[in-house]
Design a protein around this motif. Structure first.
Motif, mmCIF file in Angstrom:
data_model
loop_
_atom_site.group_PDB
_atom_site.id
_atom_site.type_symbol
_atom_site.label_atom_id
_atom_site.label_comp_id
_atom_site.label_asym_id
_atom_site.label_seq_id
_atom_site.Cartn_x
_atom_site.Cartn_y
_atom_site.Cartn_z
ATOM 1 N N GLN A 56 1.251 -1.057 0.103
ATOM 2 C CA GLN A 56 -0.406 0.141 0.014
ATOM 3 C C GLN A 56 0.746 1.368 -0.023
ATOM 4 O OE1 GLN A 56 -2.348 -0.184 3.265
ATOM 5 N NE2 GLN A 56 -1.025 -0.748 4.751
ATOM 6 N N PRO A 57 0.052 2.341 -0.494
ATOM 7 C CA PRO A 57 0.637 3.819 -0.668
ATOM 8 C C PRO A 57 1.049 4.062 0.680
ATOM 9 C CG PRO A 57 -1.150 3.953 -1.607
ATOM 10 C CD PRO A 57 -0.771 2.190 -0.751
ATOM 11 N N PRO A 58 3.084 4.936 1.494
ATOM 12 C CA PRO A 58 3.312 5.163 2.704
ATOM 13 C C PRO A 58 2.753 5.754 3.187
ATOM 14 C CG PRO A 58 4.634 5.818 0.142
ATOM 15 C CD PRO A 58 3.233 5.238 -0.269
ATOM 16 N N VAL A 59 2.023 6.990 2.813
ATOM 17 C CA VAL A 59 0.893 7.647 3.713
ATOM 18 C C VAL A 59 -0.122 6.572 4.357
ATOM 19 C CG1 VAL A 59 -1.096 9.325 4.541
ATOM 20 C CG2 VAL A 59 0.840 10.070 2.338
ATOM 21 N N ARG A 60 -0.447 5.590 3.696
ATOM 22 C CA ARG A 60 -1.790 4.761 4.285
ATOM 23 C C ARG A 60 -1.189 3.764 5.487
ATOM 24 N NH1 ARG A 60 -5.081 1.597 -0.165
ATOM 25 N NH2 ARG A 60 -4.748 3.657 -0.734
ATOM 26 N N ASP A 61 0.096 3.174 5.233
ATOM 27 C CA ASP A 61 0.966 2.584 4.959
ATOM 28 C C ASP A 61 1.069 2.992 6.644
ATOM 29 O OD1 ASP A 61 1.954 -0.184 5.951
ATOM 30 O OD2 ASP A 61 3.704 0.594 5.507
ATOM 31 N N VAL A 62 1.412 3.723 6.768
ATOM 32 C CA VAL A 62 1.633 4.588 8.052
ATOM 33 C C VAL A 62 1.203 4.762 8.871
ATOM 34 C CG1 VAL A 62 3.074 6.202 9.000
ATOM 35 C CG2 VAL A 62 4.216 4.972 7.630
ATOM 36 N N ARG A 63 -0.056 4.730 8.155
ATOM 37 C CA ARG A 63 -1.275 5.555 8.847
ATOM 38 C C ARG A 63 -1.812 3.597 9.881
ATOM 39 N NH1 ARG A 63 -5.182 6.668 5.590
ATOM 40 N NH2 ARG A 63 -4.121 8.862 5.080
ATOM 41 N N ALA A 64 -1.887 3.271 9.664
ATOM 42 C CA ALA A 64 -2.496 1.813 9.678
ATOM 43 C C ALA A 64 -1.333 1.161 10.425
ATOM 44 C CB ALA A 64 -2.784 1.120 8.743
ATOM 45 N N LEU A 65 0.129 1.310 10.435
ATOM 46 C CA LEU A 65 0.972 0.828 11.394
ATOM 47 C C LEU A 65 0.544 1.566 12.718
ATOM 48 C CD1 LEU A 65 4.138 0.770 9.438
ATOM 49 C CD2 LEU A 65 2.586 -1.070 10.687
ATOM 50 N N ARG A 66 0.727 2.839 12.648
ATOM 51 C CA ARG A 66 0.739 3.385 14.137
ATOM 52 C C ARG A 66 -1.100 3.032 14.654
ATOM 53 N NH1 ARG A 66 2.261 9.131 11.444
ATOM 54 N NH2 ARG A 66 4.144 9.159 11.653
ATOM 55 N N GLU A 67 -1.963 3.223 13.986
ATOM 56 C CA GLU A 67 -3.611 2.700 14.425
ATOM 57 C C GLU A 67 -2.934 1.395 14.869
ATOM 58 O OE1 GLU A 67 -6.340 2.716 11.255
ATOM 59 O OE2 GLU A 67 -6.171 5.053 11.358
ATOM 60 N N SER A 68 -2.350 0.695 14.428
ATOM 61 C CA SER A 68 -2.260 -0.997 14.684
ATOM 62 C C SER A 68 -1.577 -1.282 16.360
ATOM 63 C CB SER A 68 -1.674 -2.031 14.131
ATOM 64 O OG SER A 68 -0.332 -1.197 13.280
ATOM 65 N N GLY A 69 -0.631 0.037 16.329
ATOM 66 C CA GLY A 69 0.719 -0.198 17.597
ATOM 67 C C GLY A 69 -0.455 0.721 19.091
ATOM 68 N N LYS A 70 -1.232 1.342 18.341
ATOM 69 C CA LYS A 70 -2.110 1.991 19.021
ATOM 70 C C LYS A 70 -3.003 1.206 20.244
ATOM 71 C CE LYS A 70 -2.302 6.755 17.742
ATOM 72 N NZ LYS A 70 -3.062 8.205 17.459
#
Length: 76
Positions: free
Chosen positions: A51-65
């Motif tokens: 997935q694109p960088p912005v979407r990937d980083v957002r998903a990683l941050r949400e899963s980390g939270k």
């Protein structure tokens, strides 16, 4: 895996870490790891991570939270 593929993988993972931990935008992270073209970086990042960088980083941050919230609830 060829040396060039390995180098690309390292650069993409480094850029991902910069965006996650350094709060950099995708274009800045791309330039930081040696990409001259943000569009080329976006294409290669999407191919590698799915997935694109912005979407990937957002998903990683949400899963980390979610995982840190889950750990907090388990210890309480």
């Amino acid at each position: 895996m060829s040396p060039l593929q390995y180098q690309k993988q390292l650069r993409l993972q480094s850029a991902r870490n910069l965006m996650l931990n350094g709060a950099m935008d995708a274009a800045s992270a791309a330039f930081e790891v040696g990409y001259e073209s943000p569009s080329q970086f976006n294409r290669e990042y999407s191919r590698f991570f799915g997935q694109p960088p912005v979407r990937d980083v957002r998903a990683l941050r949400e899963s980390g939270k979610r995982s840190s919230e889950s750990m907090t609830q388990q210890t309480a």
